[in-house]
Scaffold this motif. Structure first.
Motif, PDB file in Angstrom:
ATOM      1  N   LYS A 160       0.825  -1.196   0.000  1.00  0.00           N
ATOM      2  CA  LYS A 160       0.000   0.000   0.000  1.00  0.00           C
ATOM      3  C   LYS A 160       0.867   1.257   0.000  1.00  0.00           C
ATOM      4  CE  LYS A 160      -4.204  -1.760   2.169  1.00  0.00           C
ATOM      5  NZ  LYS A 160      -5.209  -1.529   3.228  1.00  0.00           N
TER       6      LYS A 160
ATOM      7  N   ARG B 126       0.785   6.841   3.659  1.00  0.00           N
ATOM      8  CA  ARG B 126      -0.336   7.736   3.930  1.00  0.00           C
ATOM      9  C   ARG B 126       0.133   9.028   4.589  1.00  0.00           C
ATOM     10  NH1 ARG B 126      -4.413   5.621   0.865  1.00  0.00           N
ATOM     11  NH2 ARG B 126      -4.590   3.367   1.221  1.00  0.00           N
TER      12      ARG B 126
ATOM     13  N   ILE C 297      -1.286  11.815   7.040  1.00  0.00           N
ATOM     14  CA  ILE C 297      -2.361  12.035   8.009  1.00  0.00           C
ATOM     15  C   ILE C 297      -2.080  13.298   8.813  1.00  0.00           C
ATOM     16  CG2 ILE C 297      -3.530  11.069  10.040  1.00  0.00           C
ATOM     17  CD1 ILE C 297      -2.752   8.287   8.894  1.00  0.00           C
TER      18      ILE C 297
ATOM     19  N   LEU D  32       7.090  10.271   1.986  1.00  0.00           N
ATOM     20  CA  LEU D  32       6.024   9.464   1.386  1.00  0.00           C
ATOM     21  C   LEU D  32       6.545   8.642   0.216  1.00  0.00           C
ATOM     22  CD1 LEU D  32       3.184  12.154   1.434  1.00  0.00           C
ATOM     23  CD2 LEU D  32       3.326  10.130   2.906  1.00  0.00           C
TER      24      LEU D  32
ATOM     25  N   ASN E   8       4.962   6.542   6.152  1.00  0.00           N
ATOM     26  CA  ASN E   8       3.748   7.283   6.463  1.00  0.00           C
ATOM     27  C   ASN E   8       4.103   8.540   7.259  1.00  0.00           C
ATOM     28  OD1 ASN E   8       1.526   5.218   5.650  1.00  0.00           O
ATOM     29  ND2 ASN E   8       2.997   4.026   6.867  1.00  0.00           N
TER      30      ASN E   8
ATOM     31  N   ARG F 239      -0.360  18.127  -2.777  1.00  0.00           N
ATOM     32  CA  ARG F 239      -0.599  16.972  -1.891  1.00  0.00           C
ATOM     33  C   ARG F 239      -1.522  17.340  -0.738  1.00  0.00           C
ATOM     34  NH1 ARG F 239      -1.567  12.474   0.073  1.00  0.00           N
ATOM     35  NH2 ARG F 239      -0.107  10.723  -0.005  1.00  0.00           N
TER      36      ARG F 239
ATOM     37  N   ASP G 161      -4.441  12.216   3.296  1.00  0.00           N
ATOM     38  CA  ASP G 161      -5.358  11.090   3.122  1.00  0.00           C
ATOM     39  C   ASP G 161      -6.407  11.087   4.224  1.00  0.00           C
ATOM     40  OD1 ASP G 161      -4.065   9.577   0.844  1.00  0.00           O
ATOM     41  OD2 ASP G 161      -2.379   9.749   2.244  1.00  0.00           O
TER      42      ASP G 161
ATOM     43  N   ILE H   3      -8.982   4.994  11.079  1.00  0.00           N
ATOM     44  CA  ILE H   3      -7.932   4.845  10.071  1.00  0.00           C
ATOM     45  C   ILE H   3      -7.204   3.506  10.073  1.00  0.00           C
ATOM     46  CG2 ILE H   3      -7.432   7.320   9.938  1.00  0.00           C
ATOM     47  CD1 ILE H   3      -4.961   6.748  11.701  1.00  0.00           C
TER      48      ILE H   3
ATOM     49  N   LEU I 240      -6.489   1.697   6.862  1.00  0.00           N
ATOM     50  CA  LEU I 240      -5.480   2.194   5.926  1.00  0.00           C
ATOM     51  C   LEU I 240      -4.180   1.399   6.020  1.00  0.00           C
ATOM     52  CD1 LEU I 240      -5.820   6.072   6.374  1.00  0.00           C
ATOM     53  CD2 LEU I 240      -6.773   4.664   4.536  1.00  0.00           C
TER      54      LEU I 240
END
Length: 206
Positions: free
Chosen positions: A2, A5, A7, A86, A91, A125, A128, A201, A204
């Motif tokens: 994945k 993220r 946050i 990122l 994250n 950007r 998320d 979350i 995620l």
């Protein structure tokens, strides 16, 4: 695998947002999820350091100039720190982002101008997930007074924080097409607040 993220935690000074960020970072580290914390204004470029000095009353700027300094810091912070992390699969949990600029400077600068000042960051950007730790201004002030060892910072009064909270809500309404903000009741034990954050979350990172 994945993607990493981004946050963001928003809230009034003393709301508990930094505590929640640190709790999330520790929880993710325990789960062996790559994570890093970032803070705005940053201390990694000249604009961010100037913004910090104004907040601490070491420097004086007009409201519009300060709004531009915050936006400049954000653009540089995003380009040199957040996006590289990122891209490496790490994250990023950020203490304040665009919404802080829209809320704290809206008393001096119209919201539409603040959005334009931050246009480059918004288009490059957006997070998320955004959490707004919603804590009563009077509680925020009490918390800050308990931990203060110097004079109050620029926005550390209940009256100013109440105005900032109203500006946050206005900003959320005006920019709802960019991202949905999750409101979390911050007037509770930190563990209960964190439980709500993680429920929102955890998917995620599965």
């Amino acid at each position: 695998m994945k993607p990493a993220r981004f946050i963001v935690f928003e809230g009034l000074d003393g709301s508990g947002k930094s505590t929640q960020l640190n709790m999330l970072r520790e929880h993710m580290q325990n789960l062996q999820i790559p994570v890093a914390a970032a803070f705005e204004p940053s201390d990694s470029n000249a604009a961010g350091r100037l913004a910090r000095d104004v907040i601490k009353r070491k420097e004086i700027l007009s409201g519009e100039a300060l709004a531009l300094v915050f936006a400049a810091d954000r653009a540089e912070h995003l380009q040199t720190e957040i996006i590289p992390l990122l891209d490496r699969g790490i994250n990023v949990l950020c203490d304040r982002y665009v919404y802080s600029n829209l809320a704290y400077q809206n008393g001096d600068v119209p919201l539409n101008l603040l959005i334009e000042y931050n246009r480059a960051s918004i288009e490059k950007r957006m997070p998320d997930a955004v959490f707004f730790i919603d804590t009563p201004p009077s509680v925020c002030v009490s918390r800050m007074e308990a931990g203060r060892d110097g004079q109050p910072e620029l926005f550390e009064t209940a009256e100013k924080l109440a105005s900032v909270r109203n500006c946050y809500i206005k900003a959320f309404e005006e920019t709802g097409n960019y991202i949905k903000v999750t409101m979390i009741d911050g007037y509770r034990p930190k563990e209960k607040v964190f439980s709500d954050v993680w429920k929102k979350i955890n998917c995620l990172f599965k």
